[in-house]
Design a protein around this motif. Structure first.
Motif, PDB file in Angstrom:
ATOM      1  N   HIS A 278       0.842  -1.210   0.000  1.00 31.84           N
ATOM      2  CA  HIS A 278       0.000   0.000   0.000  1.00 31.84           C
ATOM      3  C   HIS A 278       0.872   1.253   0.000  1.00 31.84           C
ATOM      4  O   HIS A 278       0.638   2.195  -0.778  1.00 31.84           O
ATOM      5  N   VAL A 279       1.876   1.267   0.853  1.00 31.72           N
ATOM      6  CA  VAL A 279       2.809   2.398   0.918  1.00 31.72           C
ATOM      7  C   VAL A 279       3.489   2.604  -0.436  1.00 31.72           C
ATOM      8  O   VAL A 279       3.594   3.728  -0.944  1.00 31.72           O
ATOM      9  N   ALA A 280       3.962   1.508  -1.038  1.00 33.65           N
ATOM     10  CA  ALA A 280       4.660   1.599  -2.318  1.00 33.65           C
ATOM     11  C   ALA A 280       3.757   2.159  -3.408  1.00 33.65           C
ATOM     12  O   ALA A 280       4.197   2.937  -4.269  1.00 33.65           O
ATOM     13  N   GLY A 281       2.470   1.771  -3.399  1.00 39.91           N
ATOM     14  CA  GLY A 281       1.544   2.255  -4.409  1.00 39.91           C
ATOM     15  C   GLY A 281       1.324   3.749  -4.347  1.00 39.91           C
ATOM     16  O   GLY A 281       1.178   4.409  -5.388  1.00 39.91           O
ATOM     17  N   THR A 282       1.278   4.311  -3.154  1.00 36.96           N
ATOM     18  CA  THR A 282       1.127   5.760  -3.032  1.00 36.96           C
ATOM     19  C   THR A 282       2.314   6.479  -3.676  1.00 36.96           C
ATOM     20  O   THR A 282       2.146   7.513  -4.324  1.00 36.96           O
ATOM     21  N   ILE A 283       3.474   5.925  -3.536  1.00 36.92           N
ATOM     22  CA  ILE A 283       4.671   6.553  -4.104  1.00 36.92           C
ATOM     23  C   ILE A 283       4.753   6.323  -5.604  1.00 36.92           C
ATOM     24  O   ILE A 283       5.009   7.266  -6.371  1.00 36.92           O
ATOM     25  N   ALA A 284       4.499   5.090  -6.064  1.00 38.75           N
ATOM     26  CA  ALA A 284       4.870   4.773  -7.442  1.00 38.75           C
ATOM     27  C   ALA A 284       4.000   3.727  -8.109  1.00 38.75           C
ATOM     28  O   ALA A 284       4.491   2.968  -8.950  1.00 38.75           O
ATOM     29  N   ALA A 285       2.707   3.636  -7.788  1.00 37.79           N
ATOM     30  CA  ALA A 285       1.834   2.817  -8.625  1.00 37.79           C
ATOM     31  C   ALA A 285       1.943   3.338 -10.056  1.00 37.79           C
ATOM     32  O   ALA A 285       2.126   4.536 -10.289  1.00 37.79           O
ATOM     33  N   VAL A 286       1.852   2.438 -11.012  1.00 36.34           N
ATOM     34  CA  VAL A 286       2.095   2.803 -12.411  1.00 36.34           C
ATOM     35  C   VAL A 286       0.961   3.685 -12.927  1.00 36.34           C
ATOM     36  O   VAL A 286      -0.216   3.318 -12.836  1.00 36.34           O
ATOM     37  N   ASN A 287       1.315   4.817 -13.497  1.00 36.88           N
ATOM     38  CA  ASN A 287       0.333   5.796 -13.957  1.00 36.88           C
ATOM     39  C   ASN A 287      -0.018   5.611 -15.428  1.00 36.88           C
ATOM     40  O   ASN A 287       0.809   5.170 -16.237  1.00 36.88           O
ATOM     41  N   ASP A 288      -1.249   6.000 -15.749  1.00 35.08           N
ATOM     42  CA  ASP A 288      -1.686   6.098 -17.136  1.00 35.08           C
ATOM     43  C   ASP A 288      -1.615   4.749 -17.853  1.00 35.08           C
ATOM     44  O   ASP A 288      -1.297   4.693 -19.046  1.00 35.08           O
ATOM     45  N   ASN A 289      -1.882   3.666 -17.115  1.00 32.21           N
ATOM     46  CA  ASN A 289      -1.857   2.330 -17.708  1.00 32.21           C
ATOM     47  C   ASN A 289      -3.249   1.714 -17.791  1.00 32.21           C
ATOM     48  O   ASN A 289      -3.396   0.503 -17.956  1.00 32.21           O
ATOM     49  N   ASP A 290      -4.272   2.589 -17.618  1.00 27.13           N
ATOM     50  CA  ASP A 290      -5.670   2.156 -17.712  1.00 27.13           C
ATOM     51  C   ASP A 290      -5.985   1.058 -16.702  1.00 27.13           C
ATOM     52  O   ASP A 290      -6.788   0.161 -16.954  1.00 27.13           O
ATOM     53  N   ARG A 291      -5.319   1.137 -15.530  1.00 23.43           N
ATOM     54  CA  ARG A 291      -5.497   0.115 -14.502  1.00 23.43           C
ATOM     55  C   ARG A 291      -5.423   0.769 -13.122  1.00 23.43           C
ATOM     56  O   ARG A 291      -4.505   1.535 -12.835  1.00 23.43           O
ATOM     57  N   GLY A 292      -6.383   0.470 -12.269  1.00 18.60           N
ATOM     58  CA  GLY A 292      -6.284   0.781 -10.851  1.00 18.60           C
ATOM     59  C   GLY A 292      -6.032   2.227 -10.497  1.00 18.60           C
ATOM     60  O   GLY A 292      -6.724   3.142 -10.964  1.00 18.60           O
ATOM     61  N   VAL A 293      -5.019   2.423  -9.669  1.00 21.60           N
ATOM     62  CA  VAL A 293      -4.741   3.718  -9.059  1.00 21.60           C
ATOM     63  C   VAL A 293      -3.496   4.347  -9.672  1.00 21.60           C
ATOM     64  O   VAL A 293      -2.812   3.744 -10.495  1.00 21.60           O
ATOM     65  N   CYS A 294      -3.205   5.554  -9.219  1.00 23.83           N
ATOM     66  CA  CYS A 294      -1.980   6.264  -9.602  1.00 23.83           C
ATOM     67  C   CYS A 294      -1.042   6.359  -8.410  1.00 23.83           C
ATOM     68  O   CYS A 294      -1.472   6.376  -7.259  1.00 23.83           O
ATOM     69  N   GLY A 295       0.245   6.467  -8.710  1.00 28.26           N
ATOM     70  CA  GLY A 295       1.245   6.814  -7.710  1.00 28.26           C
ATOM     71  C   GLY A 295       1.667   8.256  -7.902  1.00 28.26           C
ATOM     72  O   GLY A 295       1.593   8.799  -9.012  1.00 28.26           O
ATOM     73  N   ILE A 296       2.106   8.879  -6.847  1.00 25.40           N
ATOM     74  CA  ILE A 296       2.472  10.297  -6.928  1.00 25.40           C
ATOM     75  C   ILE A 296       3.570  10.520  -7.954  1.00 25.40           C
ATOM     76  O   ILE A 296       3.538  11.491  -8.728  1.00 25.40           O
ATOM     77  N   ALA A 297       4.547   9.623  -8.005  1.00 27.89           N
ATOM     78  CA  ALA A 297       5.648   9.749  -8.960  1.00 27.89           C
ATOM     79  C   ALA A 297       5.701   8.516  -9.844  1.00 27.89           C
ATOM     80  O   ALA A 297       6.771   7.990 -10.150  1.00 27.89           O
ATOM     81  N   GLY A 298       4.506   8.062 -10.276  1.00 29.16           N
ATOM     82  CA  GLY A 298       4.384   6.808 -11.004  1.00 29.16           C
ATOM     83  C   GLY A 298       4.596   6.890 -12.494  1.00 29.16           C
ATOM     84  O   GLY A 298       4.397   5.902 -13.194  1.00 29.16           O
ATOM     85  N   GLY A 299       5.015   8.063 -13.008  1.00 27.00           N
ATOM     86  CA  GLY A 299       5.338   8.182 -14.415  1.00 27.00           C
ATOM     87  C   GLY A 299       4.131   8.468 -15.276  1.00 27.00           C
ATOM     88  O   GLY A 299       3.117   9.009 -14.833  1.00 27.00           O
ATOM     89  N   ARG A 300       4.252   8.084 -16.542  1.00 28.99           N
ATOM     90  CA  ARG A 300       3.198   8.362 -17.528  1.00 28.99           C
ATOM     91  C   ARG A 300       3.200   7.262 -18.576  1.00 28.99           C
ATOM     92  O   ARG A 300       4.232   6.655 -18.854  1.00 28.99           O
ATOM     93  N   ASN A 301       2.046   7.018 -19.165  1.00 34.91           N
ATOM     94  CA  ASN A 301       1.935   6.032 -20.251  1.00 34.91           C
ATOM     95  C   ASN A 301       2.439   4.655 -19.837  1.00 34.91           C
ATOM     96  O   ASN A 301       3.077   3.952 -20.619  1.00 34.91           O
TER      97      ASN A 301
END
Length: 677
Positions: A278-301
């Protein structure tokens, strides 16, 4: 045991340990210059940590190498260890030939862990070991504990797809992550803007794969489909440590399958090991992958986010217990720039005298040595690192409603960043610790703010998705879905990764701009990138327990609540990239009726809002209208018939100011509707 101590009385000198610290040792058994840290009560059985004097360090290391790390190489210590059936003595901190010089400079080579029969009494063992004059510090081994007694609440229903069109990323659950962008509608008890202002920050930067964040916690499930692309991979694994290391069990396998057991107020709680994931997801869940949640610094595409290094320090005690402080050394030596720490230790007493004792212990501890090593050395040998030195970020603790202004360690150590928690309404979360040592506040969730039948007042992030795990919540026991592998949690444990994530985003932005600064400078920028929280701390707050007096929290929640976009702006300004506010449209004159309700103007429509640190407004004649600005909205309240000029000023982050004025006319009545003239 009698045979052992008779033997010791012959073998060892009659000197004994000093200790303002463990009064259970009899005065006759104390040696002159040895400090004993912490207490045998609650310590790990069969383990003691010692720091030898520098004069014997090299000979000890040679002796251990020759004896395969089972004996100390000194006559008295050898016979002692043999007499009590010691399993071994080994260096507390791992070796890395690349950094041997700096390990020695920080005294890491002086620390050792001694293992022996768990049935032997710790205090007596400590007293006997202290008789060897080559030992300088003896420390009872302690296990870090999660400060979060709130198991994950798996999500049952996905967020409404209709709200996604206006989102900056296509992750379907992003609209429910109010802690990133709070519109004032996602949660029952909420206020617009009680968030980290992430969407504005994402316009500048979304993360960088160059930045590594070490999560010292339970194991992070690196196979989670919404984390996998942002998991660190060790370029030079030496012991199977591909994505990190399991320090608590001293093995390469990261173990998230165990059951966490917590005893609290006479109850036993069982929960899955979701915390680290859970902690890791807040920091860096994968962003913009049409799945689930975002991370604060999870990138793009679907990529490009910061990397998560899993340093497991909490796990299954049945698989062996070892000291975990080497995680800080490992993180620094393997490229991490931030250590994310949502854990602490149990405390039986919160008295002022007890707090002084704990601080005294900590100052000489192996843990402080490890933290200091990370802060001084992370990023130092990497010319491409945007920072020289590292940040250690700790949760302040979740016992505020029980203990009041209690300052825990290590979170209250001045060299680290201590994070308190607020809910979706700017108010302190009911559980958060608060004290003079807190540095900053971030959203950590408050489940009492949730809409009926939901847990949406908590922080939404990734939780375990491994089908081989036995789950303890009803939702996942029925089977894993694309939805229930995400869940809500609350705690300063959840506030802390918001700060770690924003710090990682700031370092990504530094890297993007091609700049480098010291850790001390960056930490100062981070703690300045806030808005005041004290104005919200008046009156009382209601939850299931006694009313909380919010006045008690004033001045105890750090510098304010964190703003990610403000940090990125401050980074630009610190390198001379000043972007002053600009007027993008003229505010027209306003016609109101005397009995009109308050009229509102969204100032972002008239100024380059991304460059504005603060708006101010004044009316020349306040008897005609009253004006104020809150959260970027100008509000005009007609008071009597007449006309006056209103001036709005936008102040930039670097201090530049632009202003524009318009007239407001108040009439007794009019045939036309209120509007612009």
């Amino acid at each position: 045991m009698m045979r052992i101590f008779l033997l010791l009385s012959v073998l060892l000198t009659a000197a004994a340990c000093t200790k303002d610290l463990d009064p259970a040792l009899p005065d006759g058994d104390r040696a002159a210059d040895v400090k004993i840290l912490y207490d045998a009560e609650g310590a790990v059985a069969g383990r003691l940590i010692v720091r030898f004097r520098p004069s014997v360090a090299d000979s000890l290391a040679r002796a251990l190498a020759e004896a395969h790390a089972t004996r100390a190489g000194f006559a008295t210590a050898d016979e002692l260890l043999a007499a009590v059936g010691v399993d071994g003595i080994r260096p507390l901190f791992g070796a890395d030939p690349r950094f041997e010089e700096r390990h020695r400079a920080f005294g890491l080579h002086l620390w050792y862990e001694i293992a022996f029969d768990e049935t032997l009494p710790l205090r007596e063992m400590a007293g006997e070991l202290c008789r060897d004059g080559r030992i300088e510090v003896l420390e009872y081994a302690r296990l870090p504990r999660l400060k979060n007694r709130f198991p994950a609440r798996p999500l049952r229903h996905a967020a409404a797809a209709a709200t996604r069109a206006s989102m900056p990323m296509n992750d379907p659950l992003l609209p429910a992550q109010w802690h990133y962008d709070n519109t004032g509608y996602q949660v029952l008890v909420t206020k617009e803007g009680a968030d980290v202002n992430l969407f504005d920050a994402w316009k500048k930067c979304q993360g960088s794969a160059q930045i590594v964040v070490a999560v010292l916690d339970q194991a992070v499930q690196f196979t989670h489909p919404d984390l996998q692309a942002n998991v660190w991979t060790n370029p030079n694994p030496t012991k199977g440590d591909l994505h990190g290391y399991n320090f608590i069990n001293d093995m390469a396998t990261l173990d998230w399958s165990y059951v966490d057991v917590d005893h609290y107020q006479g109850q036993v709680y069982y929960s899955n090991a979701d915390h680290g994931t859970h902690v890791a997801g807040t920091i860096a869940a994968v962003n913009d992958n049409d799945r689930g949640v975002c991370g604060i610094a999870g990138g793009r595409n679907g990529g490009g986010g910061v990397k998560i290094m899993s340093c497991q320090i909490i796990g299954d005690p049945n698989k062996g217990i070892h000291s975990t402080v080497d995680a800080f050394r490992y993180a620094a030596d393997n490229g991490a720039l931030i250590c994310q720490c949502s854990w602490g230790y149990p405390y039986e007493s919160t008295s002022a005298s007890q707090q002084r004792y704990w601080k005294n212990y900590f100052e000489s501890s192996s843990e402080k040595a490890a933290i200091d090593y990370f802060i001084a050395n992370a990023g130092k040998n990497d010319p491409d690192s945007p920072i020289e030195g590292g940040l250690v970020i700790f949760a302040a603790g979740n016992e505020g409603q029980e203990f009041g202004e209690f300052a825990e360690l290590p979170s209250s150590y001045e060299a680290v960043v201590s994070v308190a928690s607020m809910g979706s309404d700017f108010l302190p979360a009911y559980y958060t610790c608060f004290n003079d040592e807190v540095d900053i506040t971030a959203p950590g969730g408050d489940l009492y703010n949730s809409s009926q039948g939901t847990n949406n007042g908590g922080v939404l992030s990734t939780i375990l998705s491994d089908p081989s795990v036995t789950y303890y919540d009803e939702e996942r026991r029925r089977g894993l879905t694309d939805t229930n592998v995400y869940g809500y949690m609350q705690g300063t444990s959840m506030a802390c990764p918001h700060v770690s994530g924003v710090a990682a985003l700031g370092l990504s932005y530094l890297s993007q701009l091609g700049y480098r600064m010291t850790a001390e400078t960056f930490k100062a920028l981070l703690l300045e990138s806030v808005h005041p929280i004290d104005p919200y701390l008046t009156g009382t707050k209601r939850y299931a327990g006694p009313l909380l007096n919010l006045d008690n929290y004033r001045g105890k929640m750090g510098s304010g609540y964190l703003d990610a976009d403000l940090l990125l702006e401050r980074i630009k300004i610190s390198f001379g990239q000043k972007t002053p506010p600009q007027i993008t449209a003229r505010i027209a004159n306003r016609l109101l009726k005397a009995d009109s309700p308050t009229s509102s103007v969204a100032l972002a429509d008239y100024f380059s809002d991304g460059t504005v640190a603060r708006y101010d407004a004044t009316a020349n004649d306040e008897s005609v209208v009253r004006v104020n600005v809150s959260e970027g909205v100008l509000r005009i309240l007609p008071k009597k018939v007449g006309q006056t000029r209103v001036t709005v000023s936008a102040k930039g982050y670097e201090g530049t100011v632009v202003s524009q004025s318009f007239y407001v006319t108040v009439r007794a009545q009019t045939n036309s509707v209120d509007g612009w003239l």
